[in-house]
Design an enzyme around this catalytic site. Structure first.
Site, PDB file in Angstrom:
ATOM      1  N   CYS A  17       0.852  -1.185   0.000  1.00 51.14           N
ATOM      2  CA  CYS A  17       0.000   0.000   0.000  1.00 51.14           C
ATOM      3  C   CYS A  17       0.893   1.242   0.000  1.00 51.14           C
ATOM      4  O   CYS A  17       1.815   1.344   0.819  1.00 51.14           O
ATOM      5  CB  CYS A  17      -0.900  -0.015   1.232  1.00 51.14           C
ATOM      6  N   CYS A  20       0.274   3.191   3.645  1.00 55.27           N
ATOM      7  CA  CYS A  20       0.704   2.692   4.966  1.00 55.27           C
ATOM      8  C   CYS A  20       1.784   1.618   4.903  1.00 55.27           C
ATOM      9  O   CYS A  20       2.321   1.234   5.940  1.00 55.27           O
ATOM     10  CB  CYS A  20      -0.505   2.173   5.746  1.00 55.27           C
ATOM     11  N   CYS A  63      -7.234  -1.136   1.114  1.00 49.99           N
ATOM     12  CA  CYS A  63      -6.273  -1.619   2.092  1.00 49.99           C
ATOM     13  C   CYS A  63      -7.019  -1.811   3.413  1.00 49.99           C
ATOM     14  O   CYS A  63      -7.693  -0.888   3.881  1.00 49.99           O
ATOM     15  CB  CYS A  63      -5.134  -0.619   2.252  1.00 49.99           C
ATOM     16  N   CYS A  66      -5.397   0.883   6.299  1.00 53.81           N
ATOM     17  CA  CYS A  66      -5.603   2.341   6.236  1.00 53.81           C
ATOM     18  C   CYS A  66      -6.856   2.742   5.466  1.00 53.81           C
ATOM     19  O   CYS A  66      -7.180   3.912   5.391  1.00 53.81           O
ATOM     20  CB  CYS A  66      -4.375   3.023   5.663  1.00 53.81           C
ATOM     21  N   CYS A 117      -8.061  -5.434 -10.027  1.00 55.98           N
ATOM     22  CA  CYS A 117      -7.614  -4.416 -10.970  1.00 55.98           C
ATOM     23  C   CYS A 117      -7.234  -3.188 -10.133  1.00 55.98           C
ATOM     24  O   CYS A 117      -8.102  -2.497  -9.603  1.00 55.98           O
ATOM     25  CB  CYS A 117      -8.751  -4.109 -11.939  1.00 55.98           C
TER      26      CYS A 117
END
Length: 129
Positions: A17, A20, A63, A66, A117
């Site tokens: 990510c 984070c 995510c 976060c 995606c």
């Protein structure tokens, strides 16, 4: 589409990510979907990616840590028979059980895997050392 360098990344490593740093996807689950976006058929481990059905029927992926928007999940990933059996055995429990059913398969497994995606700007790549 087609603008993220991560779409063309072929090295072994982990996609994290961008906000984070949580590991989300591995190069083992990456494939070329032809969509112009980095695409994956599985996450790196359970509980890393949160899914939410949107008003228009699409499935958003975020995510888990976060809540940053990553992209969407579609049922048109790679065909199950084209994937390594060892990799199929490592699909996290929290990954979506979507895809097209194989009408000729007696155990009713999905013939296609999900396609995550993902917007390349939502991730950072860490090359395996």
């Amino acid at each position: 589409a087609w603008t993220s360098p991560l779409n063309y990344q072929k090295a072994e490593g982990v996609y994290k990510c961008a906000s984070c740093g949580t590991a989300l996807f591995s190069s083992n689950g990456k494939f070329d979907s032809g969509s112009g976006w980095p695409s994956f058929w599985k996450t790196v481990s359970s509980g890393r990616v949160e899914l939410k059905k949107e008003w228009d029927g699409r499935i958003e992926c975020k995510c888990q840590k976060c809540k940053g928007h990553l992209g969407h999940v579609f049922p048109d990933g790679p065909q199950r028979v084209s994937l390594d059996a060892m990799e199929l055995a490592t699909i996290p429990e929290t990954d979506p059980q979507i895809g097209y059913k194989d009408q000729n398969d007696s155990d009713s497994s999905f013939s296609r895997m999900p396609r995550y995606c993902v917007n390349g700007a939502a991730m950072k790549f860490e090359k395996e050392s």
